[in-house]
Motif scaffolding. Sequence first.
Motif, mmCIF file in Angstrom:
data_model
loop_
_atom_site.group_PDB
_atom_site.id
_atom_site.type_symbol
_atom_site.label_atom_id
_atom_site.label_comp_id
_atom_site.label_asym_id
_atom_site.label_seq_id
_atom_site.Cartn_x
_atom_site.Cartn_y
_atom_site.Cartn_z
ATOM 1 N N VAL A 61 0.742 -1.182 0.079
ATOM 2 C CA VAL A 61 -0.157 -0.146 -0.067
ATOM 3 C C VAL A 61 0.946 1.151 0.160
ATOM 4 C CG1 VAL A 61 -1.923 -1.266 1.227
ATOM 5 C CG2 VAL A 61 -0.076 0.205 2.540
ATOM 6 N N ALA A 62 0.165 2.277 -0.155
ATOM 7 C CA ALA A 62 0.976 3.811 -0.091
ATOM 8 C C ALA A 62 0.144 4.805 0.480
ATOM 9 C CB ALA A 62 1.572 4.191 -1.507
ATOM 10 N N ILE A 63 0.828 5.570 1.027
ATOM 11 C CA ILE A 63 0.137 6.989 1.365
ATOM 12 C C ILE A 63 0.825 8.195 0.582
ATOM 13 C CG2 ILE A 63 1.651 7.394 3.421
ATOM 14 C CD1 ILE A 63 -0.286 8.671 4.886
ATOM 15 N N VAL A 64 -0.142 8.804 0.103
ATOM 16 C CA VAL A 64 0.432 10.135 -0.795
ATOM 17 C C VAL A 64 -0.020 11.376 -0.055
ATOM 18 C CG1 VAL A 64 0.123 11.030 -2.974
ATOM 19 C CG2 VAL A 64 0.083 8.592 -2.746
ATOM 20 N N GLN A 65 0.775 12.243 0.604
ATOM 21 C CA GLN A 65 0.744 13.272 1.470
ATOM 22 C C GLN A 65 0.813 14.501 0.833
ATOM 23 O OE1 GLN A 65 2.305 12.056 5.796
ATOM 24 N NE2 GLN A 65 3.974 11.880 4.173
ATOM 25 N N GLN A 66 0.132 15.436 1.136
ATOM 26 C CA GLN A 66 0.247 16.770 0.418
ATOM 27 C C GLN A 66 1.337 17.465 1.012
ATOM 28 O OE1 GLN A 66 -0.236 20.043 1.381
ATOM 29 N NE2 GLN A 66 -0.544 21.132 -0.653
ATOM 30 N N SER A 67 1.671 17.241 2.444
ATOM 31 C CA SER A 67 2.763 17.585 3.119
ATOM 32 C C SER A 67 3.018 16.662 4.211
ATOM 33 C CB SER A 67 2.531 19.164 3.443
ATOM 34 O OG SER A 67 3.881 19.646 4.322
ATOM 35 N N GLY A 68 4.178 16.442 4.691
ATOM 36 C CA GLY A 68 4.381 15.994 5.973
ATOM 37 C C GLY A 68 5.091 16.869 7.040
ATOM 38 N N GLN A 69 5.027 18.225 6.753
ATOM 39 C CA GLN A 69 5.752 19.130 7.850
ATOM 40 C C GLN A 69 4.602 19.271 8.835
ATOM 41 O OE1 GLN A 69 4.858 22.709 7.793
ATOM 42 N NE2 GLN A 69 6.107 22.605 9.510
ATOM 43 N N GLY A 70 5.274 19.580 10.223
ATOM 44 C CA GLY A 70 4.541 19.885 11.266
ATOM 45 C C GLY A 70 4.202 18.865 12.091
ATOM 46 N N ASP A 71 4.094 19.036 13.495
ATOM 47 C CA ASP A 71 3.588 17.958 14.435
ATOM 48 C C ASP A 71 2.601 17.160 14.322
ATOM 49 O OD1 ASP A 71 5.954 19.116 16.209
ATOM 50 O OD2 ASP A 71 4.649 20.581 17.157
ATOM 51 N N TYR A 72 1.523 17.701 13.634
ATOM 52 C CA TYR A 72 0.260 16.919 13.690
ATOM 53 C C TYR A 72 0.377 15.854 12.499
ATOM 54 C CZ TYR A 72 -4.506 15.668 12.387
ATOM 55 O OH TYR A 72 -5.522 14.803 12.025
ATOM 56 N N GLN A 74 3.504 14.582 11.091
ATOM 57 C CA GLN A 74 4.362 13.831 11.666
ATOM 58 C C GLN A 74 3.770 12.634 12.475
ATOM 59 O OE1 GLN A 74 7.747 15.786 13.042
ATOM 60 N NE2 GLN A 74 7.636 17.277 11.641
ATOM 61 N N GLN A 75 3.044 13.075 13.580
ATOM 62 C CA GLN A 75 2.268 12.059 14.474
ATOM 63 C C GLN A 75 1.381 11.110 13.597
ATOM 64 O OE1 GLN A 75 1.319 13.498 18.475
ATOM 65 N NE2 GLN A 75 1.262 15.613 17.263
ATOM 66 N N TYR A 76 0.551 11.676 12.737
ATOM 67 C CA TYR A 76 -0.209 10.866 11.779
ATOM 68 C C TYR A 76 0.337 10.149 11.136
ATOM 69 C CZ TYR A 76 -3.937 10.085 8.308
ATOM 70 O OH TYR A 76 -4.682 9.492 7.222
ATOM 71 N N LEU A 77 1.453 10.280 10.513
ATOM 72 C CA LEU A 77 2.637 9.419 9.808
ATOM 73 C C LEU A 77 2.977 8.412 10.577
ATOM 74 C CD1 LEU A 77 3.643 8.487 7.046
ATOM 75 C CD2 LEU A 77 5.459 9.760 7.436
ATOM 76 N N ASN A 78 3.219 8.510 11.781
ATOM 77 C CA ASN A 78 3.646 7.606 12.881
ATOM 78 C C ASN A 78 2.553 6.486 12.871
ATOM 79 O OD1 ASN A 78 5.576 6.509 15.052
ATOM 80 N ND2 ASN A 78 3.719 7.156 16.453
ATOM 81 N N GLY A 79 1.649 6.981 13.399
ATOM 82 C CA GLY A 79 0.261 6.213 13.436
ATOM 83 C C GLY A 79 0.133 5.311 12.294
ATOM 84 N N THR A 80 0.139 5.797 10.948
ATOM 85 C CA THR A 80 -0.107 4.874 9.821
ATOM 86 C C THR A 80 1.122 4.011 9.682
ATOM 87 O OG1 THR A 80 -0.777 6.996 8.679
ATOM 88 C CG2 THR A 80 -0.005 5.134 7.171
ATOM 89 N N ARG A 81 2.190 4.316 10.202
ATOM 90 C CA ARG A 81 3.368 3.361 9.941
ATOM 91 C C ARG A 81 3.152 2.249 11.020
ATOM 92 N NH1 ARG A 81 7.921 5.179 7.044
ATOM 93 N NH2 ARG A 81 8.236 7.287 7.109
ATOM 94 N N LYS A 82 2.773 2.347 12.342
ATOM 95 C CA LYS A 82 2.590 1.437 13.471
ATOM 96 C C LYS A 82 1.516 0.398 12.969
ATOM 97 C CE LYS A 82 5.484 2.515 16.861
ATOM 98 N NZ LYS A 82 6.253 3.789 16.151
ATOM 99 N N GLN A 83 0.275 0.990 12.535
ATOM 100 C CA GLN A 83 -0.689 0.152 12.288
ATOM 101 C C GLN A 83 -0.461 -0.696 10.893
ATOM 102 O OE1 GLN A 83 -3.918 -0.180 13.846
ATOM 103 N NE2 GLN A 83 -3.455 -1.956 12.840
#
Length: 371
Positions: A61-72, A74-83
């Motif tokens: 699978v993939a995640i296509v992000q508009q931007s990965g900058q900022g605390d929110y 980065q935390q979102y991507l961490n949750g995505t990776r863990k799950q």
Amino acid sequence: MKRSRALVATLATLSVIGLAGCSQGAPSGGSSPAGDNNASASVATASGKAPAPFDAGEVHVAIVQQSGQGDYFQQYLNGTRKQAEALKMKLDVYDAQGDNAQQASQLDQAIASGVKGIIVRHGFPDTLCPGVNKALDKGIKVVIYDVEIQKCAPRAVQTQQSDAKMASLVLDQMLKDVGSGKPVGYVNVAGIAPLDRRDAVWKDYLQKNSWTQKFKTGKYTNSSATDSAPMVDNALKSNSDVVAVYAPYDELTKATLSALEQNPNLKGKVKVYGADISTADIELMTAPDSPWTATGATDPNAIGAAVTRTLALDLAGQTKEGDKVDFPPILVTSEMLRSKNIKNMDDLRKAEPSLNISQVSSADWIPAVTF
């Protein structure tokens, strides 16, 4: 007047992230950010038998992000990776770094890579809908987070925070604190789905409570906090009578705090109301004499995990075309943080267990992640 140490550290970190991001663009497994942006998680044991395609090894699978900058984000991507890891997904990460054309191009790259499913996180319908429909036509499952594409890509599954509730929680607190009929400021950007939904609530509260909006400013970039701060500074200098500012995205809230530091004559006179939460945000809210009074919040780690579970359900054929999933927020006030001695996201999760939404978009065969 010198900026608070916490605010300086936050904005410096944002600058470093922005510079580091310039080298990104291709799919990457990359290292996760430190601190609560890489929060640890526990994984529940699945009791049910995994359906196809999860019964036959790794699922790409993939995640296509508009931007990965900022605390929110980065935390979102961490949750995505863990799950994704718990579900034995191979996850490719694409980060357009705020470039809409690049995001559309990366969506095409993800489609061509042979993935079974794609999460599309933030962005604009005009640039994303052609790629989303292309993916769906090829049989690739697509789950959207915070992009309004129901009209142009109605087959995709839509997920989002309950932004109207988030805004109303904060604005109810603002009304309680400052009252009606007051001059207020507004820091927001049009065209971003969650910010547009919060804007609709703001306009309603303005009218109902006879608030006078003295200014609206702000900029959505890959460095929103640093780029918006001078704009808010100018607005405050021209409208020093405001008693409150609503900035419904934590990077814009940080910009507002930075601008207030440049206007010492307004110290203690202006309250700030925001959105989102992180350890850095908690530090800013609980700093001595902080004007940041309240924020509407979810746990971005938990949201990222829940959206990934939604994709898993979609891949397993356990959703319907056009399904919509909302994630509920809570109100966090600086008074509550101080009274409960909350210093970081782990403290907040213990104090507010409703932030854990591991039961949302789940099933007995999914090893749900809890933060």
